[in-house]
Design a protein around this motif. Structure first.
Motif, PDB file in Angstrom:
ATOM      1  N   PRO A   1      41.217  35.213  39.525  1.00 16.97           N
ATOM      2  CA  PRO A   1      40.596  33.902  39.745  1.00 16.97           C
ATOM      3  C   PRO A   1      39.096  33.995  40.049  1.00 16.97           C
ATOM      4  CG  PRO A   1      41.772  34.593  41.715  1.00 16.97           C
ATOM      5  CD  PRO A   1      41.974  35.667  40.690  1.00 16.97           C
ATOM      6  N   PHE A   2      38.315  33.521  39.128  1.00 19.20           N
ATOM      7  CA  PHE A   2      36.867  33.381  39.324  1.00 19.20           C
ATOM      8  C   PHE A   2      36.502  31.943  38.974  1.00 19.20           C
ATOM      9  CE2 PHE A   2      37.210  37.965  38.784  1.00 19.20           C
ATOM     10  CZ  PHE A   2      36.302  38.445  39.709  1.00 19.20           C
TER      11      PHE A   2
ATOM     12  N   GLU B   1      45.023  41.507  46.445  1.00 21.97           N
ATOM     13  CA  GLU B   1      46.434  41.547  46.060  1.00 21.97           C
ATOM     14  C   GLU B   1      46.619  41.225  44.580  1.00 21.97           C
ATOM     15  OE1 GLU B   1      48.611  38.926  48.606  1.00 21.97           O
ATOM     16  OE2 GLU B   1      48.229  40.146  50.398  1.00 21.97           O
ATOM     17  N   GLN B   2      45.859  40.250  44.092  1.00 18.42           N
ATOM     18  CA  GLN B   2      45.961  39.894  42.678  1.00 18.42           C
ATOM     19  C   GLN B   2      45.492  41.039  41.780  1.00 18.42           C
ATOM     20  OE1 GLN B   2      43.712  36.440  43.669  1.00 18.42           O
ATOM     21  NE2 GLN B   2      45.276  35.067  42.821  1.00 18.42           N
ATOM     22  N   THR B   3      44.453  41.751  42.215  1.00 17.08           N
ATOM     23  CA  THR B   3      43.961  42.895  41.450  1.00 17.08           C
ATOM     24  C   THR B   3      45.007  44.007  41.416  1.00 17.08           C
ATOM     25  OG1 THR B   3      41.696  42.344  42.088  1.00 17.08           O
ATOM     26  CG2 THR B   3      42.070  44.550  41.208  1.00 17.08           C
TER      27      THR B   3
ATOM     28  N   ALA C   1      34.183  34.834  33.277  1.00 20.90           N
ATOM     29  CA  ALA C   1      34.253  35.924  34.256  1.00 20.90           C
ATOM     30  C   ALA C   1      35.698  36.341  34.497  1.00 20.90           C
ATOM     31  CB  ALA C   1      33.591  35.509  35.564  1.00 20.90           C
ATOM     32  N   SER C   2      36.595  35.375  34.592  1.00 18.42           N
ATOM     33  CA  SER C   2      38.013  35.687  34.809  1.00 18.42           C
ATOM     34  C   SER C   2      38.568  36.563  33.701  1.00 18.42           C
ATOM     35  CB  SER C   2      38.842  34.398  34.901  1.00 18.42           C
ATOM     36  OG  SER C   2      38.579  33.720  36.081  1.00 18.42           O
TER      37      SER C   2
END
Length: 198
Positions: free
Chosen positions: A133-134, A3-5, A139-140
């Motif tokens: 979120p990573f 969903e965030q993507t 990475a984030s």
């Protein structure tokens, strides 16, 4: 994460795909000179966007928001350069050998996005609101920036194809001049709105 993507992709498409200086310049360039001759300009815009993404992810956007004089200087220089690109598009001849000289280049595209305050503002908003979120901060920022860049490739390519679809209209001298001037004025209006909402 899914969903965030999706939210990141949607926000990026809306922020970068809305009619601002870069998308309008892409459409106008491909309508004037054709899709194939606009590819270097597209690559330049995308290359400039890579620099913007790196700058925004490393804190340059924060510096711009805290040092108003630097932000204003970037806006003024960007507005002048976008005005130059708009003039190049508006004054292009309909069909002459001079076209090759006047077509915006890879460097023009790179400089346009490098000096485009809208691009910095867009990535400041994306990184502050839609950062994926990573566990690793690197990475984030890397995945968020990479995802946004892929969306930018799609959106900017769509603007080039849209402009290319208008090429037949641009082959008629009177219609070409009206449309080129309209695109150029739209670019200048987009710059004016950026100043108003800055």
């Amino acid at each position: 994460m899914f969903e965030q993507t999706i939210m990141l992709i949607t926000a990026t498409a809306l922020l970068l795909g809305s009619p601002g200086p870069a998308p309008l310049a892409l459409a106008a360039t491909s309508a004037t000179f054709g899709v194939q001759r606009s590819i270097p300009f597209l690559f330049g815009i995308l290359s400039g966007l890579i620099v913007v993404i790196v700058a925004a992810s490393t804190g340059f956007a924060v510096i711009l928001s805290t040092v108003p004089q630097l932000k204003l200087a970037l806006q003024v220089i960007g507005a002048i350069y976008i005005g130059y690109i708009a003039w190049k598009i508006a004054s292009a001849p309909v069909k002459t050998a001079e076209d090759a000289i006047k077509c915006p280049s890879l460097i023009d595209g790179f400089m346009l996005n490098l000096l485009n305050p809208k691009a910095y503002a867009a990535f400041f908003a994306l990184f502050s609101q839609f950062l994926l979120p990573f566990e690793s901060t690197i990475a984030s920022y890397t995945v968020t920036g990479g995802t946004a860049f892929i969306v930018a490739i799609v959106v900017d390519s769509a603007w080039v194809l849209l402009g290319g679809g208008l090429k037949t209209i641009f082959e008629k001298p009177r219609a070409a001049r009206v449309l080129r001037v309209s695109f150029a004025l739209s670019m200048l209006c987009a710059v004016g709105l950026a100043f108003k909402f800055a």
